[in-house]
Scaffold this motif. Structure first.
Motif, short mmCIF file in Angstrom:
data_model
loop_
_atom_site.label_atom_id
_atom_site.label_comp_id
_atom_site.label_asym_id
_atom_site.label_seq_id
_atom_site.Cartn_x
_atom_site.Cartn_y
_atom_site.Cartn_z
N VAL A 81 0.85 -1.19 0.00
CA VAL A 81 0.00 0.00 0.00
C VAL A 81 0.89 1.24 0.00
CG1 VAL A 81 -1.69 1.36 1.31
CG2 VAL A 81 -1.91 -1.13 1.19
N ILE A 82 0.57 2.18 -0.88
CA ILE A 82 1.27 3.47 -0.93
C ILE A 82 0.26 4.57 -0.61
CG2 ILE A 82 2.58 5.09 -2.36
CD1 ILE A 82 3.30 2.69 -4.17
N ASP A 83 0.56 5.38 0.39
CA ASP A 83 -0.28 6.54 0.69
C ASP A 83 0.34 7.76 0.03
OD1 ASP A 83 -1.84 8.58 1.62
OD2 ASP A 83 -1.18 8.44 3.71
N GLY A 84 -0.29 8.25 -1.03
CA GLY A 84 0.23 9.40 -1.76
C GLY A 84 -0.48 10.70 -1.44
N GLY A 85 -1.37 10.70 -0.43
CA GLY A 85 -2.08 11.91 -0.05
C GLY A 85 -1.22 12.79 0.85
N ASN A 86 -1.86 13.77 1.46
CA ASN A 86 -1.15 14.73 2.31
C ASN A 86 -1.29 14.37 3.79
OD1 ASN A 86 -0.06 16.42 0.33
ND2 ASN A 86 -1.97 17.56 0.13
N SER A 87 -1.10 13.11 4.11
CA SER A 87 -1.24 12.66 5.50
C SER A 87 -0.15 13.25 6.39
CB SER A 87 -1.16 11.13 5.57
OG SER A 87 -2.23 10.53 4.91
N ARG A 88 -0.50 13.44 7.65
CA ARG A 88 0.52 13.81 8.64
C ARG A 88 1.43 12.60 8.86
NH1 ARG A 88 0.83 17.74 12.91
NH2 ARG A 88 2.26 17.04 14.54
N PHE A 89 2.73 12.85 9.00
CA PHE A 89 3.70 11.77 9.05
C PHE A 89 3.46 10.81 10.21
CE2 PHE A 89 5.48 14.95 11.82
CZ PHE A 89 6.16 14.25 12.80
N THR A 90 2.86 11.32 11.29
CA THR A 90 2.59 10.44 12.43
C THR A 90 1.54 9.38 12.10
OG1 THR A 90 1.08 12.16 13.24
CG2 THR A 90 3.29 12.11 14.19
N ASP A 91 0.65 9.69 11.16
CA ASP A 91 -0.32 8.68 10.72
C ASP A 91 0.36 7.51 10.04
OD1 ASP A 91 -2.39 10.15 11.73
OD2 ASP A 91 -3.21 10.76 9.80
N ASP A 92 1.48 7.79 9.38
CA ASP A 92 2.20 6.73 8.67
C ASP A 92 2.69 5.65 9.63
OD1 ASP A 92 2.01 7.92 6.08
OD2 ASP A 92 3.58 9.33 6.65
N PHE A 93 3.10 6.05 10.82
CA PHE A 93 3.58 5.06 11.79
C PHE A 93 2.49 4.04 12.10
CE2 PHE A 93 6.11 8.89 13.65
CZ PHE A 93 6.98 8.84 12.58
N GLU A 94 1.27 4.55 12.32
CA GLU A 94 0.17 3.66 12.67
C GLU A 94 -0.27 2.81 11.47
OE1 GLU A 94 -0.80 3.25 15.77
OE2 GLU A 94 0.75 4.73 16.27
N ASN A 95 -0.30 3.43 10.29
CA ASN A 95 -0.68 2.67 9.09
C ASN A 95 0.31 1.55 8.81
OD1 ASN A 95 -2.90 4.31 8.63
ND2 ASN A 95 -1.81 5.67 7.22
N ALA A 96 1.59 1.85 8.93
CA ALA A 96 2.62 0.84 8.66
C ALA A 96 2.54 -0.30 9.68
CB ALA A 96 4.01 1.48 8.69
N LYS A 97 2.30 0.06 10.94
CA LYS A 97 2.20 -0.96 11.99
C LYS A 97 1.01 -1.88 11.73
CE LYS A 97 1.58 -1.50 16.99
NZ LYS A 97 1.39 -0.79 18.28
N LEU A 98 -0.14 -1.29 11.38
CA LEU A 98 -1.34 -2.08 11.13
C LEU A 98 -1.11 -3.07 9.98
CD1 LEU A 98 -4.97 -0.76 10.98
CD2 LEU A 98 -4.09 -2.16 9.12
N LEU A 99 -0.51 -2.59 8.90
CA LEU A 99 -0.31 -3.44 7.72
C LEU A 99 0.79 -4.47 7.93
CD1 LEU A 99 -0.71 -0.83 4.83
CD2 LEU A 99 -2.37 -2.53 5.62
N SER A 100 1.80 -4.11 8.71
CA SER A 100 2.90 -5.06 8.93
C SER A 100 2.43 -6.30 9.67
CB SER A 100 4.04 -4.39 9.70
OG SER A 100 3.65 -4.09 11.04
N GLU A 101 1.42 -6.12 10.52
CA GLU A 101 0.85 -7.27 11.23
C GLU A 101 0.20 -8.26 10.28
OE1 GLU A 101 -1.78 -5.40 13.94
OE2 GLU A 101 -0.20 -4.67 15.29
#
Length: 338
Positions: A81-101
């Motif tokens: 999954v690639i997030d190409g929107g204007n997300s705050r970088f802190t959201d990336d930590f949670e998204n990556a953790k969720l998907l890595s599981e």
């Protein structure tokens, strides 16, 4: 290469077209039935061959978080999954953790280029593990501008680094736009300057202030030389605020970007409580006239017609050394279209 693309608005729709022109197969989903290729996220996932790459291009915050969570339930180990929107970088930590599981990869990618990216290419700033970035490199290479990869693409670092880099990029953009806009207002107010659009155009080659933003300013002034009927109300998409918050957290002085952000806030006020308080204080310590709102609007109208926001001091004020003569009130906005 095959790609699933979620979000087909102004940016996402143009990205799909640019990728298709480059020979990629793009399956797009959007809530708008007039632009989508499939009617749901499950259909999008089913239309892609494993290992899949899905690019999310939806508004930052809950829409992106919810989309990523849904993809986590639909995708399989080895997908990306690639997030190409204007997300705050802190959201990336949670998204990556969720998907890595779920053994699904995650890359955050800041994208710059706006509506012009279809033909000019997009500046791309990625964060994430090298193996996942490399997996999507054919997509990145087709989206970025032609020329050396390093002049339009960067693998900036770990998860979150792409959006962090884009955040700083947008903070800089705020400052640049504010500087051009302030220069425009000063030129407009000076009676000896007769060709403001021409002045900006003359800067577009050979000067140290030339840039693509300057080119866009020239275009805006050619279309509307005095920015007639352009509101000075200016939104912000979030990155400027986040940039200033990070500057505070890390102790980095950032006066220019901070001021440009606050100028946008000021543009949204019909009247300025700050300057109302200043006017009241001047009345208290200097005996200066404290005008009503109606009087202030009338004065602003008159001085605006004369090309100056600083009226001459009233006779009773002329001898007051140490105090500016102009009665405090918010100056007119720049009218920037950016």
């Amino acid at each position: 290469m095959q790609l699933g693309l979620i979000g087909l608005g102004k940016m996402g729709g143009n990205m799909r077209e640019r990728l298709r022109r480059a020979g990629h197969e793009v399956v797009g989903f959007d809530f708008n039935p007039d632009v989508r290729d499939v009617a749901s996220l499950p259909e999008l996932v089913q239309a892609l061959e494993a290992p899949r790459v899905v690019w999310v291009m939806v508004p930052a915050g809950d829409p992106t978080r919810q989309t990523v969570a849904q993809l986590g339930d639909l995708l399989e180990p080895g997908d990306l999954v690639i997030d190409g929107g204007n997300s705050r970088f802190t959201d990336d930590f949670e998204n990556a953790k969720l998907l890595s599981e779920k053994q699904v990869g995650y890359v955050d990618c800041g994208v710059s280029g706006g509506i012009w990216g279809l033909d000019n290419g997009y500046g791309l700033m990625c964060g994430g593990d090298a193996e996942w970035v490399e997996k999507a490199m054919p997509i990145f290479d087709s989206l970025r501008p032609e020329g050396p990869r390093e002049e339009g693409f960067v693998h900036a670092g770990e998860v979150g680094a792409g959006h962090y880099t884009k955040m700083v990029h947008n903070g800089i953009e705020y400052g640049l736009m504010a500087a051009y806009a302030e220069g425009y207002e000063l030129l407009e107010k000076k009676d000896i300057v007769k060709d403001v659009p021409g002045a900006f155009k003359a800067w577009s080659r050979g000067t140290v202030v030339r840039s693509w933003l300057l080119d866009l300013m020239v275009k805006a002034l050619e279309e509307n030389p005095h920015l007639d009927d352009v509101s000075d109300y200016t939104n912000d998409s979030g990155e400027g605020r986040w940039t200033v918050e990070e500057a505070i957290a890390l102790g980095v002085p950032m006066p220019v970007i901070s001021a440009s952000l606050f100028a946008r806030f000021a543009s949204r006020q019909q009247s300025s409580p700050t300057m109302q308080a200043v006017a009241a204080l001047r009345g208290q310590f200097g005996g200066h006239q404290v005008m009503t709102i109606a009087e202030g609007e009338e004065l602003r109208r008159k001085t605006g017609d004369e090309g100056s926001t600083h009226p001459a001091p009233a006779p009773e004020q002329a001898g007051s050394a140490g105090h500016d003569a102009a009665n405090a009130g918010p100056s007119s906005g720049t009218g920037s279209t950016s």
